[in-house]
Design an enzyme around this catalytic site. Structure first.
Site, mmCIF file in Angstrom:
data_model
loop_
_atom_site.group_PDB
_atom_site.id
_atom_site.type_symbol
_atom_site.label_atom_id
_atom_site.label_comp_id
_atom_site.label_asym_id
_atom_site.label_seq_id
_atom_site.Cartn_x
_atom_site.Cartn_y
_atom_site.Cartn_z
ATOM 1 C CG HIS A 7 50.955 -40.211 2.494
ATOM 2 N ND1 HIS A 7 51.460 -40.013 3.751
ATOM 3 C CD2 HIS A 7 49.841 -40.956 2.645
ATOM 4 C CE1 HIS A 7 50.670 -40.594 4.627
ATOM 5 N NE2 HIS A 7 49.678 -41.170 3.997
ATOM 6 N NE ARG A 49 46.031 -43.424 1.684
ATOM 7 C CZ ARG A 49 46.388 -44.629 1.228
ATOM 8 N NH1 ARG A 49 46.083 -45.009 0.014
ATOM 9 N NH2 ARG A 49 47.071 -45.456 2.006
ATOM 10 N NE ARG A 79 42.416 -41.683 5.499
ATOM 11 C CZ ARG A 79 43.644 -42.106 5.230
ATOM 12 N NH1 ARG A 79 44.098 -43.213 5.803
ATOM 13 N NH2 ARG A 79 44.421 -41.454 4.398
ATOM 14 C CD GLU A 134 45.873 -44.243 10.495
ATOM 15 O OE1 GLU A 134 46.503 -44.462 9.457
ATOM 16 O OE2 GLU A 134 45.034 -43.332 10.589
ATOM 17 C CG ASN A 145 50.579 -47.906 4.576
ATOM 18 O OD1 ASN A 145 50.892 -49.065 4.366
ATOM 19 N ND2 ASN A 145 49.753 -47.233 3.800
ATOM 20 C CG ASP A 146 50.295 -43.670 9.385
ATOM 21 O OD1 ASP A 146 51.433 -43.204 9.203
ATOM 22 O OD2 ASP A 146 49.270 -43.176 8.889
ATOM 23 N NE ARG A 155 53.142 -43.853 5.444
ATOM 24 C CZ ARG A 155 51.823 -43.789 5.374
ATOM 25 N NH1 ARG A 155 51.122 -43.574 6.476
ATOM 26 N NH2 ARG A 155 51.199 -43.952 4.252
ATOM 27 C CB CYS A 189 42.916 -50.007 3.900
ATOM 28 S SG CYS A 189 43.049 -49.003 5.370
HETATM 29 C C1 PEP Z 1 47.866 -46.547 6.690
HETATM 30 O O1 PEP Z 1 48.402 -45.791 7.506
HETATM 31 O O2 PEP Z 1 48.158 -47.752 6.579
HETATM 32 C C2 PEP Z 1 46.827 -46.037 5.780
HETATM 33 C C3 PEP Z 1 46.137 -46.831 4.998
HETATM 34 O O3 PEP Z 1 46.640 -44.688 5.746
HETATM 35 P P1 PEP Z 1 47.615 -43.683 4.959
HETATM 36 O O4 PEP Z 1 48.572 -44.527 4.161
HETATM 37 O O5 PEP Z 1 46.767 -42.818 4.132
HETATM 38 O O6 PEP Z 1 48.290 -42.942 6.076
HETATM 39 MG MG MG Z 2 47.606 -43.804 7.847
#
Ligand code: PEP
Ligand code: MG
Length: 631
Positions: free
Chosen positions: A243, A350, A386, A492, A515-516, A526, A563
């Site tokens: 993040h 977010r 979200r 995710e 990402n998750d 990550r 996303c």
């Molecule tokens: C993800 O996990 O890909 C996502 C878009 O959410 P975040 O990056 O805020 O965890």
């Molecule tokens: Mg996520």
């Protein structure tokens, strides 16, 4: 490790100068200083260090280390009638220090267990020392008996105690003795900082054009950086899709994270050249390196300008298929960028920014105003909001102070109470946010997105709460859209991806969060530099889950978008289009580049390419195929 990991503790230090953390009134922000024009190395040869390329762009500037400025103690005496006011100042500094230490204690949850074990007893010891301890009693007595300022009293008392500890007969633990003496001095320094209002860790003094170098940067700290003052950011720790990285991308600051040992190698004021695309930091650059870097800065700016010309052109493939390109929003400051980038709405807002860097939870009215202003600013383009996705490294102090965090976060916070799980366990928090979003939705097309879903039952529970909140608002006479905003879910986790056919029956849309998804599929944090080489969102296992979830949505003709950060990579556009995806949400600055890739693509070619990629089970082969198409 027998000794506390100070560097980690320092990295969690407060950012008082921004007034964000301690609630103290911040010292006046100095007028922005401009960093001196960097000169070629005069001190020794250049050193090239490698890390993780996080935000493209080249930065040249002097290093600004986010270290603590020394708190100068102005010694002095007072008159007898000032004893009460001086004692009151001391009490305020004690209260302030206690608040800071409790916060630091709460933040430990984000550190590895080993570091928690080192630091927690230390913080507990500090908390004791600012209770009814010898240090505090002694300092009070010095103010009243010796008529000295609170600063003098604290400095002298801490010093006297430390000297007394060191003068004790050396037992079998001389190192422990030294440590105790240091701890007394350290808590004395904390009290002094709060008395003199010298900040712990300040980004406010950042000279314009400097490169921020620190061991680690929390997402909440990154959110406080001013991109207009900053040339770049480099840290020892961190990963490409954590993040902090996402926040830096949102700010558009060239960044390289995960450069092992960087903060040990550089000194404040050293010139560095940071290349956010190559993932390198050059310390003490030679004249030749500097000249190349200056050319790269100009070339980067030119290519940005060129891409910006695509703004008004539609996102349509070469064979006429329309593709939706939207922006992710981490901070309201990005709104102008989103408009400039030519994004067709916000595909992922977010909402964490509303909750971080504050002591209290934002109420319905505060949230409503923010959502409404964003929706209005998008002028009819859709906004997907979200709901709060707390978890992992996204720490939110206000949740701790309101008792909304579970007492024990557990050894694996990423697998614990996060995302929707937290919201379902804290209905008031959830309902407040839903109410604010529902009311704001009257201002324009809105969608609502649930994070970290793993079961259909969670979606049903969330929908029940959502509809109940809507009924209550209508009874209250609030103006809501006739049709409630669609309720979608993040895909995710591998569980959600593999159950996507069942989840598709409960949700109104999918947003695939790669990402998750990559983190949980590959069991790779990550944001962790030590395993960053294993973090691979185009690993076949991840791609198969993306395909499964996409197909589940497409079968039901349900909207599905990506996303996660892969959506911002133009090289991946043919693959994602070939998998059937037509909607992408990314950091705003990536929209032009992705649009260019979309306009060059033909759907049939993409489908063929995706089939070839999906036939591969070796990540290296997939990367080779992607590299080939990028030529
Ligand atoms: C993800 O996990 O890909 C996502 C878009 O959410 P975040 O990056 O805020 O965890
Ligand atoms: Mg996520």
């Amino acid at each position: 490790m027998p000794w506390p990991n100070w560097s980690r503790l320092a990295s969690m230090s407060e950012i008082d100068a921004d007034g964000a953390d301690t609630g103290s009134s911040p010292p006046p922000t100095p007028a922005p200083r401009r960093a001196a024009r960097p000169r070629a190395a005069e001190l020794g040869p250049e050193r090239r260090l490698s890390g993780i390329a996080v935000v493209a762009g080249v930065a040249i500037g002097p290093v600004f280390g986010a270290t603590e400025p020394a708190a100068a103690v102005v010694r002095g005496s007072i008159e007898a009638d000032q004893v009460t006011s001086e004692t009151t100042r001391l009490d305020a500094a004690i209260a302030q220090s206690r608040k800071q230490l409790i916060k630091l204690r709460n933040r430990l949850a984000v550190l590895p267990e080993e570091s928690q074990g080192e630091i927690a007893p230390l913080l507990d010891g500090y908390l004791k020392m600012i209770g009814p301890s010898r240090l505090i009693r002694g300092a009070r007595k010095r103010i009243s008996d010796k008529l000295v300022t609170a600063e003098t009293a604290v400095a002298d008392e801490a010093d006297a105690i430390a000297v007394a500890i060191l003068a004790m007969p050396v037992g079998d633990d001389p190192a422990g003795q030294r440590r105790r003496a240091d701890e007394v001095r350290e808590i004395g320094r904390r009290l002094l900082r709060n008395l003199t209002r010298v900040p712990f860790r300040s980004f406010a003094g950042l000279p314009v054009g400097a490169v921020l170098v620190c061991e680690t940067l929390r997402p909440a700290d990154a959110a406080l950086l001013d991109p207009s003052r900053l040339a770049g950011v480099a840290t020892d720790e961190g990963g490409a899709d954590g993040h902090t990285a996402i926040m830096l991308r949102a700010l558009g600051v060239p960044a390289v994270l995960g450069v092992p040992g960087l903060s040990q190698v550089v000194a404040a004021g050293d010139t560095v050249v940071l290349d956010g695309e190559a993932g390198t930091v050059v310390v003490n650059p030679s004249a030749a390196t500097l000249a190349t870097a200056r050319r790269a800065v100009t070339a980067f700016a030119r290519s940005r300008q060129k891409l910006a010309r695509l703004r008004r052109l539609p996102a349509v493939t070469a064979d006429g298929e329309a593709v939706e390109l939207q922006a992710n929003l981490e901070l309201p400051a990005e709104l102008p960028l989103i408009a400039q980038a030519g994004a067709a709405g916000i595909g992922l807002l977010r909402s964490e920014f509303l909750f971080i860097n504050r002591d209290t939870l934002p109420d319905e009215a505060t949230q409503f105003e923010v959502y409404r202003s964003v929706i209005e600013a998008m002028g009819g383009d859709p906004v997907t909001i979200r709901v709060l996705d707390w978890g992992g490294e996204k720490e939110i102090e206000a949740l701790h102070s309101h008792g909304l965090m579970p007492a024990a976060i557990g050894p694996n916070p990423a697998l614990g109470v996060r995302g929707l799980r937290l919201l379902l366990s804290a209905p008031e928090l959830f309902e407040t946010q839903l109410a604010a979003i529902l009311r704001a939705a009257a201002a324009g097309p809105t969608r609502l997105l649930l994070p970290m879903v793993t079961t259909a039952a969670e979606v049903r529970s969330a929908r029940e709460i959502y509809e109940r909140v809507a009924r209550r608002l209508r009874r209250r006479g609030e103006r809501l859209p006739d049709q409630l905003p669609p309720l979608g879910i993040m895909i995710e986790t591998p569980g959600a991806a593999l159950a996507a056919d069942a989840l598709a029956l409960e949700a109104d849309f999918f947003a695939i969060g790669t990402n998750d998804l990559a983190m949980y599929t590959l069991a790779v944090d990550r944001g962790e530099s030590a395993v960053a080489h294993l973090y691979d969102p185009v690993h076949p296992a991840v791609l198969r889950l993306v395909r499964f979830a996409t197909e589940a949505a497409l079968r039901l003709r349900m909207p599905v978008s990506v996303c996660g950060e892969i959506a911002s990579n133009p090289r991946l556009v043919p693959l994602l289009l070939g998998l059937g995806l037509r909607s992408f949400s990314m950091n705003a600055s990536a929209v032009p580049g992705v649009k260019q890739a979309v306009r060059a693509a033909k759907i049939d070619d993409c489908a063929r390419f995706a089939r070839r990629v999906m036939d591969e089970s070796d990540p290296a082969r997939i990367h080779a195929l992607l590299d080939d198409t990028a030529q």
